[in-house]
Motif scaffolding. Structure first.
Motif, PDB file in Angstrom:
ATOM      1  N   SER A 376       0.809  -1.235   0.000  1.00 41.37           N
ATOM      2  CA  SER A 376       0.000   0.000   0.000  1.00 41.37           C
ATOM      3  C   SER A 376       0.833   1.272   0.000  1.00 41.37           C
ATOM      4  N   MET A 377       2.024   1.266   0.604  1.00 35.94           N
ATOM      5  CA  MET A 377       2.859   2.473   0.533  1.00 35.94           C
ATOM      6  C   MET A 377       3.396   2.644  -0.879  1.00 35.94           C
ATOM      7  N   LEU A 378       3.901   1.555  -1.432  1.00 35.20           N
ATOM      8  CA  LEU A 378       4.563   1.653  -2.733  1.00 35.20           C
ATOM      9  C   LEU A 378       3.582   1.984  -3.849  1.00 35.20           C
ATOM     10  N   SER A 379       2.340   1.544  -3.680  1.00 31.47           N
ATOM     11  CA  SER A 379       1.321   1.893  -4.662  1.00 31.47           C
ATOM     12  C   SER A 379       1.119   3.405  -4.746  1.00 31.47           C
ATOM     13  N   GLY A 380       1.504   4.125  -3.695  1.00 31.75           N
ATOM     14  CA  GLY A 380       1.305   5.579  -3.653  1.00 31.75           C
ATOM     15  C   GLY A 380       2.101   6.358  -4.675  1.00 31.75           C
ATOM     16  N   VAL A 381       3.111   5.736  -5.278  1.00 34.66           N
ATOM     17  CA  VAL A 381       3.962   6.476  -6.229  1.00 34.66           C
ATOM     18  C   VAL A 381       4.148   5.638  -7.499  1.00 34.66           C
ATOM     19  N   SER A 382       4.150   6.332  -8.652  1.00 34.55           N
ATOM     20  CA  SER A 382       4.293   5.630  -9.931  1.00 34.55           C
ATOM     21  C   SER A 382       5.737   5.190 -10.136  1.00 34.55           C
ATOM     22  N   PRO A 412       2.337  13.303  -1.736  1.00 34.35           N
ATOM     23  CA  PRO A 412       3.615  13.390  -2.455  1.00 34.35           C
ATOM     24  C   PRO A 412       4.767  13.830  -1.560  1.00 34.35           C
ATOM     25  N   SER A 413       4.521  14.786  -0.678  1.00 31.59           N
ATOM     26  CA  SER A 413       5.632  15.248   0.162  1.00 31.59           C
ATOM     27  C   SER A 413       6.023  14.181   1.186  1.00 31.59           C
ATOM     28  N   ASN A 414       5.064  13.351   1.596  1.00 29.62           N
ATOM     29  CA  ASN A 414       5.397  12.254   2.504  1.00 29.62           C
ATOM     30  C   ASN A 414       6.227  11.184   1.799  1.00 29.62           C
ATOM     31  N   ILE A 415       5.864  10.879   0.534  1.00 28.47           N
ATOM     32  CA  ILE A 415       6.669   9.938  -0.262  1.00 28.47           C
ATOM     33  C   ILE A 415       8.096  10.482  -0.394  1.00 28.47           C
ATOM     34  N   ALA A 416       8.197  11.779  -0.688  1.00 30.26           N
ATOM     35  CA  ALA A 416       9.517  12.394  -0.909  1.00 30.26           C
ATOM     36  C   ALA A 416      10.425  12.211   0.305  1.00 30.26           C
ATOM     37  N   VAL A 634      -3.385 -12.973 -16.102  1.00 31.74           N
ATOM     38  CA  VAL A 634      -2.046 -12.580 -15.654  1.00 31.74           C
ATOM     39  C   VAL A 634      -2.206 -11.662 -14.448  1.00 31.74           C
ATOM     40  N   LEU A 635      -1.415 -11.918 -13.407  1.00 34.64           N
ATOM     41  CA  LEU A 635      -1.457 -11.074 -12.209  1.00 34.64           C
ATOM     42  C   LEU A 635      -0.121 -10.346 -12.062  1.00 34.64           C
ATOM     43  N   ILE A 636      -0.182  -9.083 -11.664  1.00 34.95           N
ATOM     44  CA  ILE A 636       1.041  -8.297 -11.433  1.00 34.95           C
ATOM     45  C   ILE A 636       1.052  -7.827  -9.972  1.00 34.95           C
ATOM     46  N   PRO A 637       2.214  -7.430  -9.456  1.00 32.91           N
ATOM     47  CA  PRO A 637       2.226  -6.892  -8.090  1.00 32.91           C
ATOM     48  C   PRO A 637       1.285  -5.696  -7.974  1.00 32.91           C
ATOM     49  N   TYR A 638       0.480  -5.703  -6.926  1.00 32.12           N
ATOM     50  CA  TYR A 638      -0.517  -4.650  -6.715  1.00 32.12           C
ATOM     51  C   TYR A 638       0.108  -3.250  -6.793  1.00 32.12           C
ATOM     52  N   ALA A 639       1.287  -3.099  -6.193  1.00 37.82           N
ATOM     53  CA  ALA A 639       1.887  -1.759  -6.122  1.00 37.82           C
ATOM     54  C   ALA A 639       2.199  -1.196  -7.505  1.00 37.82           C
ATOM     55  N   LEU A 640       2.264  -2.078  -8.517  1.00 31.48           N
ATOM     56  CA  LEU A 640       2.642  -1.610  -9.853  1.00 31.48           C
ATOM     57  C   LEU A 640       1.450  -1.286 -10.733  1.00 31.48           C
ATOM     58  N   TRP A 641       0.246  -1.396 -10.211  1.00 30.06           N
ATOM     59  CA  TRP A 641      -0.916  -1.137 -11.069  1.00 30.06           C
ATOM     60  C   TRP A 641      -0.991   0.363 -11.396  1.00 30.06           C
ATOM     61  N   ASN A 642      -1.732   0.659 -12.447  1.00 31.06           N
ATOM     62  CA  ASN A 642      -1.965   2.047 -12.870  1.00 31.06           C
ATOM     63  C   ASN A 642      -0.683   2.744 -13.346  1.00 31.06           C
ATOM     64  N   ASN A 643       0.258   1.962 -13.840  1.00 30.88           N
ATOM     65  CA  ASN A 643       1.416   2.567 -14.510  1.00 30.88           C
ATOM     66  C   ASN A 643       1.253   2.528 -16.023  1.00 30.88           C
TER      67      ASN A 643
END
Ligand SMILES: [Zn+2]
Length: 806
Positions: A376-382, A412-416, A634-643
């Motif tokens: 869930s954290m990694l999904s926050g950023v493309s 975004p600033s929290n990811i940064a 086909v399944l991909i890691p959740y965090a990588l969706w919407n790229n």
């Protein structure tokens, strides 16, 4: 003292996770019994996180500063500091905090990737912040600018007097909490006191204005508690620690649940309200519990952690299920498509779990941390590091997409600031123990009981379970190496059993010490290897990483009849580009499906995928569900969706037809073009043939007009060719008593002939039924379009699950 040791000594003075240092110096009073190894001592060499950290430095931080400049966040400091003129430039009074958070991230980034230009830019920003600070230490650009204009345009969230609205809305102390965190980080990174002096001047004013003799206003948005603890660690001045505790102890009872002031903090046992505020508060409480050895604090956060993990956390590690309060829902209320799971809440929960680990040394906290980190954290950023999610849903019909920035830019600033600090979560130490918590290739230099140990990890995480550790103490000495055995490598999907693996895995763990099979001794979830370590020693662990089917506790209604797929710490999803038709939500997976996995270097910068088979499902005109021919899924890691653009995505995969979202039958409504007074991305819901009477209520999408009320609204079906119609059915959306929608006051059906809308001649009465379906029979008409007009209540808005025309 050599350079490495000096660096970790400096690092110890602040940073997210720095409670003390891994060098010889002991904290003057109590602190966490386990000390993290600061990220400055851990150089990542892997292919998963190291590139992300580099991109954060090269892309995220520059664009985030760019938005701070272009939106006027920096100009607010320039105006307040007398360098420019004008009004407050931005929307929110907490916009100052974004600048502070990105300075914090940039400071961390400078430690691993030195950049003289960035260093100089920080100097110029800090100079402006210093100018914007009032003579007595007060810093809040909105008020300072307003006072320059005779008190005009003070933000409506702020009180005419300083601080008085902080519990409600002003965010004065919230801004300062982020200032203090940034100041500690900048001091650590550069050795410069510039921002630190600004922070201390501010904290001294806060200490003068608040406290037993002063104001007793509790912070409306917590974070200053953690910030003050960092100032305490930097300066050794107990007044900052006491102030942090004061801000916790004055909360409740009788305040808002939304910001965790409903009870005294020591009496709180449940996670409630806004989830970012909550996790920041729980983290601040953990700091006090550790430093002051306070059992009442410890008891409260232990119960709160259980409340989250036993009923309020998603399989992805996301928390804060509901959007209305940006926070926690009831236990087991975990909707997928509308899951809020704010990126900041994931980061806050990582802070909280890390602190609990440092208190207790148990793997269950790192299990949650790791799950959140990889999902869930990694999904926050493309992947491109320049697009961000605020909510991180577990299911999408294409209405979700990452944005470059937000008006409220906390995520975004929290990811940064979070991403550059990730290496600091890999190891931790006591004088006699070295904890290995995360498996990421790295080279680290660690001080252990006054002796230096070099350790390097080789792993291909999260794709392969093999981990090689080379342990190189400067001379032979005895210590305990504690290697975390993740729950997923045993048979635990999540501590506490909210999610369970469907099958038990019996593949044994393997441990080799210097090439010899070694007996595995477990302690608190760790493999314990206690021996005299000497230069050249090595340890190899092979964690089994089979593909696991996960089932949710049946009290999570949305996940009934569904499975999710996990491999190692990674949760998988099905996403539209990988499937022939692009349709995902209508998929049905076979109960005995076979799975295979492979690494695809060309996909999404290189990723492990999982393949299986399933069926598309389709609704028939008589409301039955049929399965179409078998197809590959086909399944991909959740965090990588919407790229790869917006489209359908699903984490929880139906294994029963009742749980599917079948393709709609070719009804009149479904063949029509839909228009409405409010053209939102959820308009698809009105004719998707999924409503509360044929599906799990929790997983049914709706369309609504919120926050409009007390007016007429409409939805219209434009037919491809004229149709004869004589019947309609509507399912109203009503989220009372908490939400803003109720059944409407009245409604009416109109049809289009030529250019004229005429009301139908009803043969049955118009009714409005809550939790049901209202049918209307009318005199048949041949029309080119049909419209439902809806009168919203004076006090409430309305919405529609489904509108059928026959
Ligand atoms: Zn946020």
């Amino acid at each position: 003292m050599n350079n490495n040791c000096f660096k970790s000594l400096i690092a110890a003075f602040s940073v997210i996770m720095v409670m003390s240092q891994s060098c010889d110096k002991k904290p003057s009073s109590g602190d966490y019994p386990i000390r993290p190894v600061p990220f400055t001592s851990v150089k990542l060499t892997d292919n998963f996180w190291a590139p992300r950290i580099k991109k954060n430095a090269l892309v995220t931080i520059p664009i985030a500063f760019g938005f701070c400049e272009s939106t006027g966040r920096v100009k607010n400091f320039e105006i307040a500091g007398g360098l420019d003129t004008g009004k407050f430039q931005t929307i929110y009074p907490f916009d100052d905090s974004d600048v502070f958070k990105i300075i914090e991230g940039a400071s961390y980034s400078l430690q691993t990737l030195p950049d003289p230009k960035l260093d100089a830019y920080l100097d110029s920003l800090i100079w402006k912040i210093g100018l914007a600070q009032e003579d007595d230490g007060y810093l809040y650009t909105n008020r300072t600018i307003s006072e320059m204009h005779g008190g005009k345009n003070l933000h409506e969230w702020a009180n005419k007097s300083r601080w008085l609205n902080d519990s409600i809305s002003s965010h004065e102390l919230y801004n300062l909490g982020h200032l203090y965190e940034a100041a500690a980080a900048h001091f650590e990174a550069t050795g410069k006191r510039t921002l630190l002096d600004i922070a201390l001047k501010s904290a001294d004013l806060v200490n003068k204005d608040f406290g037993p003799e002063g104001l007793k206003v509790y912070p409306g948005h917590q974070v200053i508690e953690m910030g003050l603890v960092k100032l305490y660690r930097v300066t050794g001045e107990k007044k900052y620690l006491d102030l942090a505790r004061f801000f916790l102890d004055i909360r409740g009872p009788g305040g808002q649940q939304y910001n965790q002031a409903q009870k005294k903090v020591v009496d709180q046992t449940e996670a409630v309200g806004h989830s970012v505020r909550a996790t920041y508060m729980y983290s601040g409480m953990a700091d006090i519990a550790a430093i002051e050895k306070d059992d009442a604090y410890l008891n409260a956060i232990t119960k709160i952690w259980e409340d989250i993990v036993y009923g309020k956390i998603y399989l992805t590690g996301g928390i804060g299920a509901t959007g209305g309060n940006e926070g926690f829902g009831n236990p087991f209320e975990l909707p997928n498509m509308s899951a809020y799971c704010e990126t900041c809440a994931s980061i806050g929960d990582i802070f909280f779990n890390h602190r609990l680990f440092l208190l207790h040394g148990q793997t269950k906290y790192i299990d949650i941390l790791e799950k959140t980190l990889y999902n869930s954290m990694l999904s926050g950023v493309s992947l491109s590091a320049n697009r961000f999610f605020y909510p991180n849903p577990l299911e999408s019909n294409g209405q979700h997409e990452r944005s470059a920035w937000f008006g409220c830019a906390c995520c975004p600033s929290n990811i940064a600031r979070f991403v550059p600090a990730i290496p600091g979560y890999v190891y931790a130490v006591t004088d006699k123990e070295l904890y290995v918590n995360l498996f990421i290739s790295n080279d680290a230099g660690i001080m252990l009981g006054g002796r230096k140990v070099k350790i390097s990890q080789k792993a291909n995480f999260p794709w392969e379970g093999k981990v090689e550790l080379a342990i190189d103490p400067e001379s032979g000495f005895k210590f305990d190496l504690k290697i975390r055995v993740p729950g997923w490598a045993l048979n635990e999907a999540v501590p506490g059993g909210l999610y369970k693996f469907r099958d038990q895995n019996s593949a044994p763990l393997k441990l080799l010490v210097n090439g010899e099979n070694s007996e595995i001794i477990m302690a608190n979830g760790y493999m314990l290897i206690s021996r005299k370590w000497k230069p050249g020693d090595n340890v190899v662990i092979d964690f089994p990483m089979p593909i696991r089917e996960v089932m949710a506790d049946e009290r999570i209604k949305e996940d009934i009849g569904k499975i999710a797929i996990q491999r190692g710490p990674v949760i998988y999803c099905a996403e539209w580009p990988d499937n022939n038709t692009g349709n995902i939500l209508d998929l049905l997976i076979k109960k005995d499906a076979k799975y295979t996995t492979e690494f695809v270097p060309s996909l999404l910068n290189g990723t492990q995928i999982i393949k299986t088979t399933g069926f598309q499902t389709k609704r028939t005109l008589d409301d039955k569900i049929e399965t179409l021919k078998e197809e590959n899924v086909v399944l991909i890691p959740y965090a990588l969706w919407n790229n790869r653009g917006a489209g359908q995505m699903m984490v929880w995969l139906p294994t029963s037809t009742q749980a599917t979202h079948p393709l709609p039958a070719p009804t009149i409504a479904n063949r029509s073009k839909v228009r409405a007074t409010r053209m939102t991305k959820t308009l698809f819901a009105v004719n998707d043939q999924i409503h509360p009477l044929n599906s799990n209520r929790e997983s049914v999408s709706h369309y609504d007009w919120w926050p409009d009320k007390d007016k007429w609204e409409w939805v219209e079906y434009d037919f491809k060719k004229p149709e004869t119609i004589s019947k309609t059915k509507v399912y109203w959306f009503d989220d009372g008593p908490d939400g803003g929608c109720r059944i409407p006051d009245e409604w009416e059906i109109l049809y289009l002939v030529g250019n004229i809308w005429e009301p139908v001649i009803a043969r049955t009465p118009y009714k409005v039924t809550k939790n049901g379906c209202d049918s209307l029979l009318f005199k048949p008409v041949n029309a080119s379009a049909v419209k439902i007009k809806v009168k919203l209540n004076k006090e409430f808005s309305s919405g529609i699950y489904e509108w059928v025309v026959e």
